[in-house]
Design an enzyme around this catalytic site. Structure first.
Site, PDB file in Angstrom:
ATOM      1  N   ASP A 131     -16.080   8.163  -1.593  1.00  0.00           N
ATOM      2  CA  ASP A 131     -15.283   9.030  -0.710  1.00  0.00           C
ATOM      3  C   ASP A 131     -15.669  10.491  -0.984  1.00  0.00           C
ATOM      4  O   ASP A 131     -15.692  10.932  -2.130  1.00  0.00           O
ATOM      5  CB  ASP A 131     -13.795   8.803  -1.020  1.00  0.00           C
ATOM      6  CG  ASP A 131     -12.872   9.534  -0.059  1.00  0.00           C
ATOM      7  OD1 ASP A 131     -11.709   9.121   0.058  1.00  0.00           O
ATOM      8  OD2 ASP A 131     -13.302  10.530   0.561  1.00  0.00           O
ATOM      9  N   ASP A 189     -15.715   9.726   6.151  1.00  0.00           N
ATOM     10  CA  ASP A 189     -16.254  10.172   4.861  1.00  0.00           C
ATOM     11  C   ASP A 189     -16.119   9.170   3.727  1.00  0.00           C
ATOM     12  O   ASP A 189     -16.280   9.535   2.571  1.00  0.00           O
ATOM     13  CB  ASP A 189     -15.630  11.517   4.462  1.00  0.00           C
ATOM     14  CG  ASP A 189     -14.320  11.358   3.723  1.00  0.00           C
ATOM     15  OD1 ASP A 189     -13.564  10.415   4.045  1.00  0.00           O
ATOM     16  OD2 ASP A 189     -14.056  12.167   2.821  1.00  0.00           O
ATOM     17  N   GLU A 190     -15.846   7.908   4.051  1.00  0.00           N
ATOM     18  CA  GLU A 190     -15.752   6.958   2.953  1.00  0.00           C
ATOM     19  C   GLU A 190     -16.267   5.577   3.329  1.00  0.00           C
ATOM     20  O   GLU A 190     -16.394   5.253   4.514  1.00  0.00           O
ATOM     21  CB  GLU A 190     -14.327   6.852   2.412  1.00  0.00           C
ATOM     22  CG  GLU A 190     -13.318   6.304   3.364  1.00  0.00           C
ATOM     23  CD  GLU A 190     -11.909   6.276   2.778  1.00  0.00           C
ATOM     24  OE1 GLU A 190     -11.640   5.423   1.919  1.00  0.00           O
ATOM     25  OE2 GLU A 190     -11.087   7.095   3.203  1.00  0.00           O
TER      26      GLU A 190
HETATM   27  P1  TTP Z   1     -10.002  12.274   3.277  1.00  0.00           P
HETATM   28  O1  TTP Z   1     -11.127  11.573   2.590  1.00  0.00           O
HETATM   29  O2  TTP Z   1      -8.676  11.599   3.311  1.00  0.00           O
HETATM   30  O3  TTP Z   1      -9.753  13.702   2.590  1.00  0.00           O
HETATM   31  P2  TTP Z   1     -10.792  14.726   2.016  1.00  0.00           P
HETATM   32  O4  TTP Z   1     -12.174  14.204   2.020  1.00  0.00           O
HETATM   33  O5  TTP Z   1     -10.610  16.035   2.711  1.00  0.00           O
HETATM   34  O6  TTP Z   1     -10.286  14.946   0.543  1.00  0.00           O
HETATM   35  P3  TTP Z   1     -10.375  13.922  -0.693  1.00  0.00           P
HETATM   36  O7  TTP Z   1     -11.210  14.626  -1.707  1.00  0.00           O
HETATM   37  O8  TTP Z   1      -8.970  13.741  -1.145  1.00  0.00           O
HETATM   38  O9  TTP Z   1     -11.008  12.663  -0.185  1.00  0.00           O
HETATM   39  O10 TTP Z   1     -10.402  12.600   4.749  1.00  0.00           O
HETATM   40  C1  TTP Z   1     -11.718  12.950   5.129  1.00  0.00           C
HETATM   41  C2  TTP Z   1     -11.699  14.016   6.206  1.00  0.00           C
HETATM   42  O11 TTP Z   1     -10.978  13.555   7.332  1.00  0.00           O
HETATM   43  C3  TTP Z   1     -11.014  15.291   5.779  1.00  0.00           C
HETATM   44  O12 TTP Z   1     -11.892  16.201   5.131  1.00  0.00           O
HETATM   45  C4  TTP Z   1     -10.471  15.831   7.064  1.00  0.00           C
HETATM   46  C5  TTP Z   1     -10.234  14.612   7.913  1.00  0.00           C
HETATM   47  N1  TTP Z   1      -8.798  14.309   7.970  1.00  0.00           N
HETATM   48  C6  TTP Z   1      -8.048  14.811   9.021  1.00  0.00           C
HETATM   49  O13 TTP Z   1      -8.574  15.497   9.903  1.00  0.00           O
HETATM   50  N2  TTP Z   1      -6.693  14.561   9.049  1.00  0.00           N
HETATM   51  C7  TTP Z   1      -6.065  13.811   8.082  1.00  0.00           C
HETATM   52  O14 TTP Z   1      -4.840  13.628   8.149  1.00  0.00           O
HETATM   53  C8  TTP Z   1      -6.855  13.297   7.002  1.00  0.00           C
HETATM   54  C9  TTP Z   1      -6.207  12.496   5.916  1.00  0.00           C
HETATM   55  C10 TTP Z   1      -8.214  13.565   6.997  1.00  0.00           C
HETATM   56 MG    MG Z   2     -12.598  12.290   1.263  1.00  0.00          MG
END
Ligand code: TTP
Ligand code: MG
Length: 392
Positions: free
Chosen positions: A11, A105-106
């Site tokens: 992720d 992103d994961e």
């Molecule tokens: P995530 O992987 O949930 O968050 P992240 O990558 O920003 O942070 P982390 O290090 O905790 O993984 O989500 C990936 C992307 O998806 C995030 O950068 C922005 C988008 N996103 C949204 O637009 N709205 C949301 O509610 C979430 C959870 C994510």
């Molecule tokens: Mg992420």
């Protein structure tokens, strides 16, 4: 006894924010909040510096601004993030086809048995992180475990830029038991509240509650949740590799040389393909026309559009132009098909690029909505084709 699986979860860290920090040195080490009016004024994500102020995804921007007035607030540049997303996916597939992509992103990778090719599963996880960094200059967090639950928990625990292993051992489970029950897959806000009302706060509390009680309340989900609380998760990594192309073709009942029938068929095919693309979140750039003649010889012609699109008339126009450029020489056509390739996927983030949506795409949406209301086959743009003409 099931064989031990090796599951990796990767992720990206603060994905949107990290990309912006990479591209704009002035944002580095600063509380950066990505979000915007297009997302109805909520935070898409926040840099780790901004998270210290309690800012998180989904929070109204107005609230974030109160928590961190000196933060840097920037809009979403979804197309840019999707380009990085595609690079990351390509890296996953270098190691195994058993990749389940989640969002932009994961992903989960089942690397059981890949050791001979790439080294131990821990080395594979390290290589994936390394390759992502080399190719994008972005950090990710990886988790390794015997199942999806523990792998994801592991990647989460190591954030940011972590590499964590969680095996299903008593020592690991003792740690897992202390975590809030919301860490379990499927436990959202509502379930969390319900569990709390039963006195269940931690994963350990859940594990110690008789499974019958949980099942009586939550059914099948309850069984799965309870298993997870004991480190067991039998869910498979379900490969969901991106389509390379989306197409449709039809075979006529009788061979056709009437250009108006061929033209309407192209319109019908375009409508079906456009609907499919829109539903799956794809846009495409390369249009291929396939023709099979009465004597079974088959040709294809392709063209590249200027812009990515899922618009019916964009597809139709391109296909018709290709058809007109073919010297039919009075040969009759038995089969005609269109396919769209060079696809890109918006992963449910289409709304962010709404302002770049063409008129044709908006029209496609309208037509799609109307035709669904009247029944899939009742309203097609190409009513000229008699159904007797088509064999499919
Ligand atoms: P995530 O992987 O949930 O968050 P992240 O990558 O920003 O942070 P982390 O290090 O905790 O993984 O989500 C990936 C992307 O998806 C995030 O950068 C922005 C988008 N996103 C949204 O637009 N709205 C949301 O509610 C979430 C959870 C994510
Ligand atoms: Mg992420």
């Amino acid at each position: 006894m099931e064989r031990t699986r090796k599951i990796i979860h990767v992720d990206m860290d603060a994905f949107f924010a990290q990309i912006e920090q990479r591209d704009n040195p002035e944002y580095k080490n600063k509380p950066l909040i990505v979000g915007g009016p297009l997302n109805r004024g909520v935070v898409s994500t926040a840099s780790y510096e901004a998270r210290k102020y309690g800012i998180h995804s989904g929070m109204p921007l107005s609230r974030a601004k109160r928590l961190c007035p000196r933060g840097l607030y920037i809009p979403v540049d979804m197309e840019k993030y999707l380009r990085e997303s595609a690079k990351i996916r390509d890296i996953f597939y270098k190691f195994t086809p058993l990749v389940e992509i989640i969002g932009c992103d994961e992903g989960f990778l089942d690397v059981t048995g890949c050791e001979r090719l790439f080294g131990s599963s821990l080395e594979i996880a390290r290589k994936i992180k390394g390759s992502i960094y080399e190719n994008t200059n972005l950090t990710s967090s990886a988790g390794l475990g015997p199942n999806k639950f523990l792998a994801k928990l592991a990647s989460n625990m190591g954030k940011p830029n972590g590499l964590t292993v969680l095996e299903n051992t008593d020592r690991v489970l003792a740690k897992v038991r202390k975590l809030p029950v919301s860490y379990i897959w499927g436990v959202g806000h509502v379930t969390d509240k319900e569990l709390k009302s039963m006195g269940i706060e931690t994963i350990g509390d859940l594990a110690d509650t008789p499974v019958e009680l949980i099942e009586a309340r939550f059914g099948e989900l309850g069984t799965i949740m309870h298993q997870m609380s004991r480190g067991i998760d039998n869910r498979k990594v379900v490969p969901n590799r991106e389509a390379k192309s989306i197409g449709r073709e039809i075979t006529y009942r009788r061979d056709i040389d009437d250009i108006s029938i061929l033209n309407s068929t192209l319109l019908l095919l375009s409508q079906k393909i456009a609907r499919n693309m829109r539903h799956k979140g794809y846009r495409g750039k390369v249009i291929t026309l396939k023709l099979r003649f009465a004597d079974f010889t088959t040709i294809s012609r392709r063209t590249t559009l200027k812009e990515y699109t899922f618009g019916i008339f964009d597809l139709h126009r391109a296909a018709l132009k290709l058809l007109k450029a073919v010297d039919l020489n009075r040969r009759k056509i038995r089969l005609i098909g269109i396919s769209v390739s060079k696809l890109n996927n918006t992963f449910g983030f289409a709304d962010f690029i709404e302002d770049s949506r063409s008129r044709d795409e908006s029209l496609t949406e309208a037509i799609d909505t109307i035709s669904r209301r009247f029944g899939e086959n009742k309203l097609t743009l190409a009513r000229i084709i008699k159904h007797d003409d088509i064999m499919d």
